[in-house]
Design a protein around this motif. Structure first.
Motif, PDB file in Angstrom:
ATOM      1  N   THR A 523      11.937  10.163 -17.671  1.00  0.00           N
ATOM      2  CA  THR A 523      10.897   9.296 -17.123  1.00  0.00           C
ATOM      3  C   THR A 523      10.095  10.077 -16.098  1.00  0.00           C
ATOM      4  O   THR A 523      10.669  10.651 -15.156  1.00  0.00           O
ATOM      5  CB  THR A 523      11.501   8.046 -16.458  1.00  0.00           C
ATOM      6  N   LEU A 524       8.790  10.108 -16.298  1.00  0.00           N
ATOM      7  CA  LEU A 524       7.876  10.716 -15.333  1.00  0.00           C
ATOM      8  C   LEU A 524       7.442   9.614 -14.372  1.00  0.00           C
ATOM      9  O   LEU A 524       6.884   8.590 -14.800  1.00  0.00           O
ATOM     10  CB  LEU A 524       6.668  11.313 -16.057  1.00  0.00           C
ATOM     11  N   TRP A 525       7.720   9.808 -13.077  1.00  0.00           N
ATOM     12  CA  TRP A 525       7.538   8.726 -12.086  1.00  0.00           C
ATOM     13  C   TRP A 525       6.649   9.215 -10.954  1.00  0.00           C
ATOM     14  O   TRP A 525       6.927  10.235 -10.307  1.00  0.00           O
ATOM     15  CB  TRP A 525       8.911   8.327 -11.544  1.00  0.00           C
ATOM     16  N   PHE A 526       5.525   8.514 -10.732  1.00  0.00           N
ATOM     17  CA  PHE A 526       4.620   8.767  -9.619  1.00  0.00           C
ATOM     18  C   PHE A 526       4.707   7.593  -8.655  1.00  0.00           C
ATOM     19  O   PHE A 526       4.865   6.433  -9.077  1.00  0.00           O
ATOM     20  CB  PHE A 526       3.161   8.893 -10.102  1.00  0.00           C
ATOM     21  N   ASN A 527       4.541   7.888  -7.342  1.00  0.00           N
ATOM     22  CA  ASN A 527       4.687   6.804  -6.376  1.00  0.00           C
ATOM     23  C   ASN A 527       3.921   7.110  -5.095  1.00  0.00           C
ATOM     24  O   ASN A 527       3.816   8.271  -4.666  1.00  0.00           O
ATOM     25  CB  ASN A 527       6.173   6.615  -6.027  1.00  0.00           C
ATOM     26  N   VAL A 528       3.373   6.043  -4.504  1.00  0.00           N
ATOM     27  CA  VAL A 528       2.857   6.090  -3.136  1.00  0.00           C
ATOM     28  C   VAL A 528       3.652   5.057  -2.338  1.00  0.00           C
ATOM     29  O   VAL A 528       3.696   3.879  -2.708  1.00  0.00           O
ATOM     30  CB  VAL A 528       1.351   5.770  -3.076  1.00  0.00           C
ATOM     31  N   HIS A 529       4.298   5.530  -1.263  1.00  0.00           N
ATOM     32  CA  HIS A 529       5.043   4.632  -0.397  1.00  0.00           C
ATOM     33  C   HIS A 529       4.180   4.257   0.792  1.00  0.00           C
ATOM     34  O   HIS A 529       3.594   5.133   1.459  1.00  0.00           O
ATOM     35  CB  HIS A 529       6.332   5.284   0.095  1.00  0.00           C
ATOM     36  N   LEU A 530       4.145   2.949   1.102  1.00  0.00           N
ATOM     37  CA  LEU A 530       3.360   2.420   2.224  1.00  0.00           C
ATOM     38  C   LEU A 530       4.308   1.769   3.209  1.00  0.00           C
ATOM     39  O   LEU A 530       5.235   1.041   2.820  1.00  0.00           O
ATOM     40  CB  LEU A 530       2.331   1.413   1.716  1.00  0.00           C
ATOM     41  N   GLU A 531       4.053   2.012   4.494  1.00  0.00           N
ATOM     42  CA  GLU A 531       4.970   1.498   5.525  1.00  0.00           C
ATOM     43  C   GLU A 531       4.585   0.134   6.056  1.00  0.00           C
ATOM     44  O   GLU A 531       5.324  -0.456   6.854  1.00  0.00           O
ATOM     45  CB  GLU A 531       4.999   2.483   6.708  1.00  0.00           C
ATOM     46  N   GLY A 532       3.427  -0.412   5.673  1.00  0.00           N
ATOM     47  CA  GLY A 532       3.005  -1.717   6.152  1.00  0.00           C
ATOM     48  C   GLY A 532       2.529  -1.717   7.592  1.00  0.00           C
ATOM     49  O   GLY A 532       2.706  -2.708   8.306  1.00  0.00           O
ATOM     50  N   ALA A 533       1.932  -0.627   8.040  1.00  0.00           N
ATOM     51  CA  ALA A 533       1.518  -0.512   9.438  1.00  0.00           C
ATOM     52  C   ALA A 533       0.367  -1.452   9.743  1.00  0.00           C
ATOM     53  O   ALA A 533      -0.450  -1.806   8.895  1.00  0.00           O
ATOM     54  CB  ALA A 533       1.098   0.932   9.729  1.00  0.00           C
ATOM     55  N   VAL A 534       0.333  -1.912  11.007  1.00  0.00           N
ATOM     56  CA  VAL A 534      -0.777  -2.695  11.542  1.00  0.00           C
ATOM     57  C   VAL A 534      -1.223  -2.040  12.831  1.00  0.00           C
ATOM     58  O   VAL A 534      -0.406  -1.884  13.757  1.00  0.00           O
ATOM     59  CB  VAL A 534      -0.359  -4.166  11.805  1.00  0.00           C
ATOM     60  N   PRO A 535      -2.491  -1.637  12.980  1.00  0.00           N
ATOM     61  CA  PRO A 535      -3.496  -1.682  11.905  1.00  0.00           C
ATOM     62  C   PRO A 535      -3.139  -0.691  10.796  1.00  0.00           C
ATOM     63  O   PRO A 535      -2.352   0.229  10.986  1.00  0.00           O
ATOM     64  CB  PRO A 535      -4.784  -1.278  12.627  1.00  0.00           C
ATOM     65  N   ALA A 536      -3.743  -0.892   9.643  1.00  0.00           N
ATOM     66  CA  ALA A 536      -3.402  -0.104   8.460  1.00  0.00           C
ATOM     67  C   ALA A 536      -3.757   1.363   8.643  1.00  0.00           C
ATOM     68  O   ALA A 536      -4.774   1.699   9.252  1.00  0.00           O
ATOM     69  CB  ALA A 536      -4.128  -0.662   7.244  1.00  0.00           C
ATOM     70  N   ASP A 537      -2.865   2.235   8.165  1.00  0.00           N
ATOM     71  CA  ASP A 537      -3.167   3.665   8.075  1.00  0.00           C
ATOM     72  C   ASP A 537      -2.920   4.055   6.619  1.00  0.00           C
ATOM     73  O   ASP A 537      -1.884   4.581   6.269  1.00  0.00           O
ATOM     74  CB  ASP A 537      -2.331   4.502   9.036  1.00  0.00           C
ATOM     75  N   ASP A 538      -3.887   3.743   5.782  1.00  0.00           N
ATOM     76  CA  ASP A 538      -3.721   3.730   4.337  1.00  0.00           C
ATOM     77  C   ASP A 538      -3.450   5.124   3.750  1.00  0.00           C
ATOM     78  O   ASP A 538      -3.890   6.148   4.270  1.00  0.00           O
ATOM     79  CB  ASP A 538      -4.970   3.142   3.672  1.00  0.00           C
TER      80      ASP A 538
END
Length: 551
Positions: A523-538
């Motif tokens: 399986t080839l797996w790509f991912n972006v992990h987001l920490e849910g920061a406020v304000p957003a730091d996308d």
């Protein structure tokens, strides 16, 4: 007394004087065949199938070349005859100030006359880059010789100097006593690139005559202030100053053609500090006599890289012959057949081309020629053979996302979507968040693939990362990051391809050898992990052109 008569008087003094520190006189058998050394023979230039003009880079030796824009002044230091005092007293001064010299040598006196330098002593000048030039065999007044004697003086001197000091010696000439006329000058042109006389003046580019190179004669009464004045004139008028010296040391035999060592030292300091280029006579002549343009040399280093029905050919641009290269011609060859050539133009023309219309499975070589305003170069050596081929088919369908995310599995709190930010084509996959409130969790994209059981399979893909969060690499990433992994079908991580938070915003290629998984499904797996920061730091990334090819 004019300068020519002064030199004629000097000739008598040099032959007859009995200075206290001299133990013997110059040879009295001038003009007679040499003894103790084989007499060399040399034909006039006209007898050679290749003219000396070509050897020297294409400039004619018997016609004044066209003028060019003046350089910012130059100065040359020359020494006549080849006296031992030049080795003993002048050479240390020249070394002290780093001044190059041109040594006009009486070839018949080398190793064979008292008070004249040996071959080894002259070689010491040559070894420091000084020019070794001709001053005839016996220092005879050329205007008094028969045609046969004149030819012998010129030919034998050049032959001896080149035998002793190599082919760069004996190219230029100085007439003994500064004596010359139309007959002697015509003879000089048969053997030498230039004639330096004792006529006084400065050499300007406009109307420069290489067979009447003018000088400033330095004698015992010449002061450093006088030399400085000549240097200033050369600088102010953008002309070439040539200084002519003879013996160096305390008063020698009572004649005027010497300078004290201390005086030479101060004059060389003035030359060195002038800021003018210090050149040999050969270098000065070359600066004032531009070479006629010629066709380019052949291109070199031709390489070819196969493509799909094409080949990319590259080469090293050759010497342009003095005229800009306006085009290249690339000729494909299959077996013994030359195919239709391809012309590459530009200003300047680029040293590369993609040749299309080739047949996959057929071997080709390529040669290249260069063209300027004068003509076309010889052909280059052929490239190594290449065989165009269709690219191997990928086992990943829709790896370029031209059909959106069809065939791919999306997951996480923010599922990926198709994007118009593509590396090739019109679409890519977008993972993560480009703007807006940032959730906590992943944005993942995956695809299960069966790796072929035979051959060598290679995974490749391109990604373009962005982030406004903290930059990080690998295990140092704590907040947002992008990553790619090879996993087993049950989700076990088999290999991490990258993990980072980067804002490079450039397309980056990743490749991986899949030989370890031959015959298995991965399986080839790509991912972006987001920490849910406020304000957003996308954080987000684009993925495109994923493929697995097998050879």
């Amino acid at each position: 007394m004019d300068i020519m008569n002064r030199f004629r008087v000097l000739a008598t003094a040099l032959r007859n004087r009995t200075a206290p520190r001299r133990s013997s006189q110059r040879p009295s058998d001038r003009g007679k065949p040499r003894t103790g050394r084989q007499r060399l023979s040399i034909r006039p230039l006209a007898a050679f199938p290749l003219s000396l003009g070509l050897v020297l880079g294409g400039a004619s030796l018997w016609a004044p070349p066209p003028a060019q824009a003046a350089p910012a002044g130059m100065v040359s230091v020359t020494f006549d005859d080849g006296w031992t005092s030049q080795y003993n007293n002048a050479l240390p001064v020249l070394n002290k100030y780093g001044v190059p010299a041109t040594m006009y040598i009486i070839s018949g006196s080398i190793d064979d006359a008292p008070n004249y330098m040996t071959q080894a002593q002259i070689q010491a000048f040559a070894d420091r880059g000084d020019q070794i030039a001709s001053h005839t065999v016996t220092h005879s007044d050329l205007t008094t010789l028969t045609a046969g004697q004149l030819d012998s003086e010129l030919a034998q001197s050049r032959a001896t100097l080149q035998q002793l000091f190599g082919p760069s010696a004996g190219i230029d000439f100085a007439s003994p006593y500064g004596a010359y006329n139309a007959t002697t000058t015509a003879a000089v042109k048969n053997y030498y690139a230039t004639q330096r006389n004792t006529d006084e003046g400065f050499n300007a580019p406009a109307g420069f005559d290489p067979y009447n190179v003018v000088v400033q004669n330095v004698v015992s009464t010449t002061t450093t202030a006088t030399v400085q004045g000549w240097v200033d004139t050369a600088r102010a008028t953008n002309t070439w100053l040539i200084l002519v010296y003879h013996e160096v040391g305390a008063s020698i035999g009572g004649d005027v053609f010497h300078v004290d060592t201390a005086v030479l030292d101060s004059q060389m300091a003035a030359v060195r500090n002038s800021g003018l280029p210090m050149v040999t006579v050969r270098q000065g002549v070359q600066a004032l006599t531009p070479q006629a343009a010629a066709a380019p040399a052949a291109p070199t280093g031709v390489t070819a890289t196969r493509g799909n029905g094409s080949a990319t050919v590259a080469w090293t641009a050759p010497n342009n012959g003095g005229s800009p290269i306006t085009s290249y011609t690339v000729t494909p060859r299959s077996g013994t057949t030359n195919l239709r050539p391809v012309t590459v133009t530009g200003n300047p023309a680029a040293p590369r081309a993609t040749i299309t219309g080739l047949s996959n499975g057929t071997a080709y070589t390529f040669t290249v020629t260069a063209t300027n305003a004068v003509g076309r170069s010889p052909a280059s050596a052929a490239s190594a053979s290449v065989t165009p081929a269709a690219p191997p088919k990928s086992v990943i369908t829709n790896g370029g996302f031209e059909s959106g995310l069809a065939g791919w599995t999306t997951g996480g709190v923010l599922p990926p979507k198709a994007s118009a930010t593509a590396r090739t084509g019109i679409r890519s996959a977008l993972l993560g968040l480009t703007s807006g409130p940032e959730p906590l969790g992943n944005s993942s994209l995956s695809r299960t693939i069966a790796v072929p059981a035979t051959g060598t399979s290679t995974l490749s893909f391109w990604y373009k990362p962005h982030t406004t969060d903290e930059r990080c690499e690998g295990s140092a990433c704590r907040y947002d990051w992008t990553e790619a992994q090879i996993r087993s079908t049950n989700g076990t991580v088999l290999r991490s391809l990258f993990k980072r938070a980067s804002n490079s915003a450039t397309w980056t290629r990743v490749t991986a050898d899949l030989s370890a998984y031959r015959g298995k499904s991965i399986t080839l797996w790509f991912n972006v992990h987001l920490e849910g920061a406020v304000p957003a730091d996308d954080t987000w990334m684009y993925v495109d052109d994923a493929a697995i090819t097998t050879k």
